[in-house]
Motif scaffolding. Structure first.
Motif, PDB file in Angstrom:
ATOM      1  N   ARG A 135       0.817  -1.217   0.000  1.00  0.00           N
ATOM      2  CA  ARG A 135       0.000   0.000   0.000  1.00  0.00           C
ATOM      3  C   ARG A 135       0.854   1.271   0.000  1.00  0.00           C
ATOM      4  O   ARG A 135       0.430   2.300  -0.502  1.00  0.00           O
ATOM      5  CB  ARG A 135      -0.953  -0.004   1.193  1.00  0.00           C
ATOM      6  N   ALA A 142      -0.641  -0.083  -3.878  1.00  0.00           N
ATOM      7  CA  ALA A 142      -1.726  -1.054  -4.086  1.00  0.00           C
ATOM      8  C   ALA A 142      -2.192  -1.547  -2.727  1.00  0.00           C
ATOM      9  O   ALA A 142      -1.694  -2.534  -2.207  1.00  0.00           O
ATOM     10  CB  ALA A 142      -1.232  -2.217  -4.955  1.00  0.00           C
ATOM     11  N   ALA A 165      15.386   1.866  16.578  1.00  0.00           N
ATOM     12  CA  ALA A 165      16.413   0.837  16.377  1.00  0.00           C
ATOM     13  C   ALA A 165      15.804  -0.503  16.729  1.00  0.00           C
ATOM     14  O   ALA A 165      14.779  -0.578  17.412  1.00  0.00           O
ATOM     15  CB  ALA A 165      17.617   1.109  17.275  1.00  0.00           C
TER      16      ALA A 165
END
Ligand code: FAD
Lengths: 492, 289
Positions: free
Chosen positions: A41, A107, A58
């Motif tokens: 996406r 997408a 981290a």
């Protein structure tokens, strides 16, 4: 290969480009499967490590282990690499493994449905419809950030943002900042923010266990050895892995090991916090391991700074320019940073994926997430969930689990092909037995029952649905090799 | 160190040769899909104890099968010698008292592996399976050399004894990642007692070579790649001579119970679930992670 040469109908559709999605794609490619597409996406790869750009981000599992075994990286700069380096590693993986032509960015998957007539998955995205014989979800379980419903937050009048969507446009220099939460992200953020903000207030609902971090940079000599001696990285990985693996005994609540782990956390607290009242406020009230044990050498010292305040209660409501704690204390602030975690026990992708009758995974999972071998679901043929139910680890690297799941699904794909493209659907009975077995396995662990309320436990059924309640290597032993027996009964 | 137990574990003693041998018994695990596994009987090494050596393995293995462990006891009257035979009788006595009529999986570490292997040869009806961790068949020059230095330091009451032992016991790769501060508790060490001396002496004259072909138990031999006390060739010799043996290695020093306890738990757990899953004669590669 150009982008247009891969059709919208492929053998394998993969959702997500974090460790799960990229790992799956890289292994598919290496095994000679080129008919696959990866739906993402966002506009870049990296998942968690693309999204969490907050100061101090981290990993908390050493990088040589928190990376793919099939892509050793001799150049890790430190034991615990920071986010930009991990993100770079994943981007390099996508490029060097030849995955970019297979990835469709922007997408977002809106719906996925099994079509029994075609024997394919139909996946609807914001970039159109794709179909695949197999669907692999690598949508993450810490990828959808949770925005708590705090009364008045809309009227605050200043910047409010989540740690996973850091607003780099808002400078914190000289500002009064509220950090809401005291979990893994907050513990990394607070020391950094304290360096620039004029005032920091940390809203803590529940004090975490914090243990020393022991980070260090690798020397150039070490990196050269890692580059030249092909055995050096695997040996180093193994040392880290088995060191961390021993930590499972405390999660299993073995009395001596649990007491030892608590003593280590207590000693760290006492070494770093002298003020008895602050020590008291930072003393955890839950069992060690029920929530993630955090590693930091800088969090406690940051809390002792004059301009940093620990508010030992949750953020209850917001008024213009003010953050008001459950304790009643009002704190005047300019910026609110939400370190409130992620949607976990009910992952958003579960509402998108549907069986042949249109029932979603979420419907199937009303009592909590469940999958055979932590990977396949009865009623959902040719579907594989990577880093889904019963995969989370409190003590070791999730990449180990993800790689085992990839081995498993590659085995399933090979079996299906060898059987004339047979459908891969697990029997409900096998899935039930597996779930019952894990329930039993979770008994007596620190996640078990009444004494633990955390994101690892489903609040509806009190079942430990997110955690793999055993050693990390036991996951690979049990779930890393595809065995067709539990699939044989279902019609092909 | 606290006792590695939960509420279910019981402590007791068995009497043999006029002395009491302490044991811990985890009791049967919760019923569940684990099938019928033989109980594990854990036998410690030179100068060890249940707590010092099996503090990790005992509770973790007890989740899936019954586990019994014992502390060797000093025979009386101490006539200045300890024999393998005496230690074998102690293990057998605990088995008979806690698990009468049951066939067990004997797990021995170091000298405990020697004892367990010898007992398996002498009592095939007792030991259905055997796990020999860092064991050996016949003491060799490298071991005598180390034993000699140890004895000399001991006789001189040298403060270097504990450091020397840690130096020999810990593997290079483990030490590469450790700091001296982290090792401090090990380097203090306790002063050995008479019974430790007797066990060290026994170490120096082991030869069970002739017994190995008599071992009927389904056997897993585990060698430690970086072992300087019982170099890995000894484990390979056990593997070669025990008929139904399979072999694997752990990349640790002799102190495998300290360096790689979680790996050992899983190796033993998987073996006891299906001892013959790997055929006799197979060298099982160490798991890559
Ligand atoms: C700050 C932080 C630090 C962490 N540190 C560690 C650590 O040190 N060690 C450890 O073991 N774990 C750590 N974790 C957990 C971490 O989430 C996992 O280790 C791992 O990164 C998960 O990878 P993944 O591929 O499963 O999911 P993600 O990295 O979350 O990737 C999921 C991807 O799927 C995409 N996606 C989701 N839904 C859709 C949709 N509907 N359509 C299309 N695309 C979609 C997302 O955009 C994303 O790119 C950390 C997590 C966070 C948040």
């Amino acid at each position: 290969m150009s982008r247009t040469t891969i059709p919208r109908s492929v053998d394998v559709l993969v959702i997500g480009t974090g460790f799960a999605g990229l790992g799956t794609a890289a292994r598919l490619k290496r095994e000679g499967t080129h008919s696959f597409l990866v739906l993402e996406r966002a506009d870049d790869v990296g998942g968690t490590w693309r999204d969490n750009t907050y100061p101090g981000a981290a990993c908390d599992v050493p990088s040589h282990l928190y990376s793919f075994s099939f892509r050793p990286n001799p150049d890790w700069s430190r034991l615990f690499a920071r986010q930009p380096e991990i993100h770079r590693y994943l981007r390099d993986t996508a490029r060097e493994e030849g995955l970019l032509p297979h990835i469709r960015f922007g997408a977002e998957v809106r719906d996925a449905r099994w079509d029994p007539a075609e024997g394919r998955w139909t996946v609807t995205t914001t970039r159109g419809v794709f179909t695949g014989r197999f669907l692999v979800t690598g949508a993450g379980h810490l990828s959808d950030h949770r925005l708590p419903d705090i009364p008045g937050i809309g009227d605050f009048g200043g910047p409010v943002f989540h740690s996973a969507r850091w607003d780099h446009g808002t400078g914190l220099e000289g500002k009064r900042v509220a950090v809401v939460g005291s979990g893994a992200s907050a513990v990394q953020i607070v020391p950094e923010v304290a360096d620039s903000a004029s005032q920091v207030t940390v809203f803590q609902r529940s004090a975490p266990y914090v243990v020393p971090r022991a980070d260090r940079a690798y020397t150039e000599t070490e990196q050269r050895v890692f580059r030249r001696d092909p055995e050096a990285v695997p040996a180093h990985r193994a040392e880290i892995f088995w060191y961390l693996e021993a930590g499972f005994a405390a999660r299993r609540a073995a009395p001596h090991q649990l007491a030892e782990a608590k003593a280590a956390a207590r000693a760290h607290l006492e070494r770093q916090i002298a003020d008895p009242a602050l020590r008291q406020a930072l003393t955890p009230d839950h069992e060690l391991g029920c929530k993630r044990v955090l590693i930091s050498d800088t969090y406690y010292p940051a809390l002792t700074r004059d301009h940093v305040t620990l508010e030992p209660s949750a953020l209850a409501r917001v008024e213009p320019g003010k953050a008001i704690a459950a304790s009643g204390a009002a704190h005047a602030v300019d910026v609110i940073v939400l370190c409130t975690g992620f949607e976990t026990t009910e992952p958003p992708y579960a509402r998108l994926v549907h069986d042949a009758d249109g029932r979603s995974l979420a419907d199937h999972w009303a009592r909590g997430m469940e999958a055979f071998a932590s990977t396949t679901v009865a009623g959902f043929p040719n579907l594989f969930l990577v880093n889904g139910p019963h995969t989370g680890l409190g003590h070791n690297s999730i990449v180990h689990v993800i790689e085992a799941q990839i081995d498993y699904l590659l085995g399933a794909l090979a079996w299906s092909r060898a059987q004339g493209d047979r459908t891969v659907e697990v029997s409900a009975a096998a899935q039930e037995r597996y779930a019952a077995d894990l329930d039993r396995q979770a008994r007596g662990t620190v996640w078990d029952g009444e004494r633990c309320r955390s994101w690892y436990v489903d609040p509806r059924s009190k079942r430990v649905t997110l955690i793999w309640p055993d050693f990390a290597d036991a996951f690979r032993h049990r779930n890393g090799t595809f065995d067709p027996a539990p699939y044989a009964a279902t019609a092909g | 160190m606290t006792t590695p137990t939960d509420a279910r574990t019981t402590e007791g003693s068995a009497t043999v040769d006029g002395i009491r041998v302490r044991y811990l018994d985890s009791g049967e695990p919760d019923p569940g899909g684990e099938g019928d596994r033989p109980p594990l009987v854990l036998v410690h090494g030179t100068g060890g104890s249940i707590e010092r050596e099996y503090g990790y393995l005992f509770p973790m293995l007890a989740a899936r099968q019954r586990v019994v462990a014992l502390d060797f006891a000093q025979p009386v009257p101490a006539d200045g010698r300890l024999t393998l035979d005496q230690l074998e009788r102690q293990v057998a006595a605990v088995c008979e008292s806690v698990l009468p009529g049951r066939r067990v999986t004997l797990v021995g570490y170091s000298l405990g592996a020697v004892v367990a292997t010898a007992l398996a040869a002498h009592r095939p009806g007792l030991a259905v399976n055997l796990v020999a961790v860092a064991g050996w068949a016949a003491t060799d020059t490298q071991q005598r050399l180390r034993g000699g230095v140890w004895r000399r330091l001991r006789e001189d009451r040298s403060p270097a004894l504990a450091s020397y032992t840690a130096f020999c016991a810990l593997g290079g790769p483990f030490l590469a990642a450790a700091t001296l501060e982290q090792l401090a508790p090990l380097l203090e060490g306790q002063v050995p007692g008479d019974f430790d001396d007797l066990q060290m002496e026994l170490n120096q004259s082991i030869d069970i070579t002739a017994l190995l072909p008599e071992v009927r138990a389904t056997t897993l031999v585990i060698g430690c790649t970086h072992d300087q006390m019982v170099p890995v060739r000894h484990s390979k010799a056990l593997f070669a001579a025990i008929p139904d043996a399979r072999y694997t290695e752990v990349a640790s020093g002799h102190a495998v119970l300290f360096e790689r306890p979680a790996q050992l738990v899983q190796l033993i757990d998987r073996f006891n679930a299906r001892p013959s899953a790997q055929p006799a004669g197979r060298v099982i590669p160490e798991a890559r992670v």
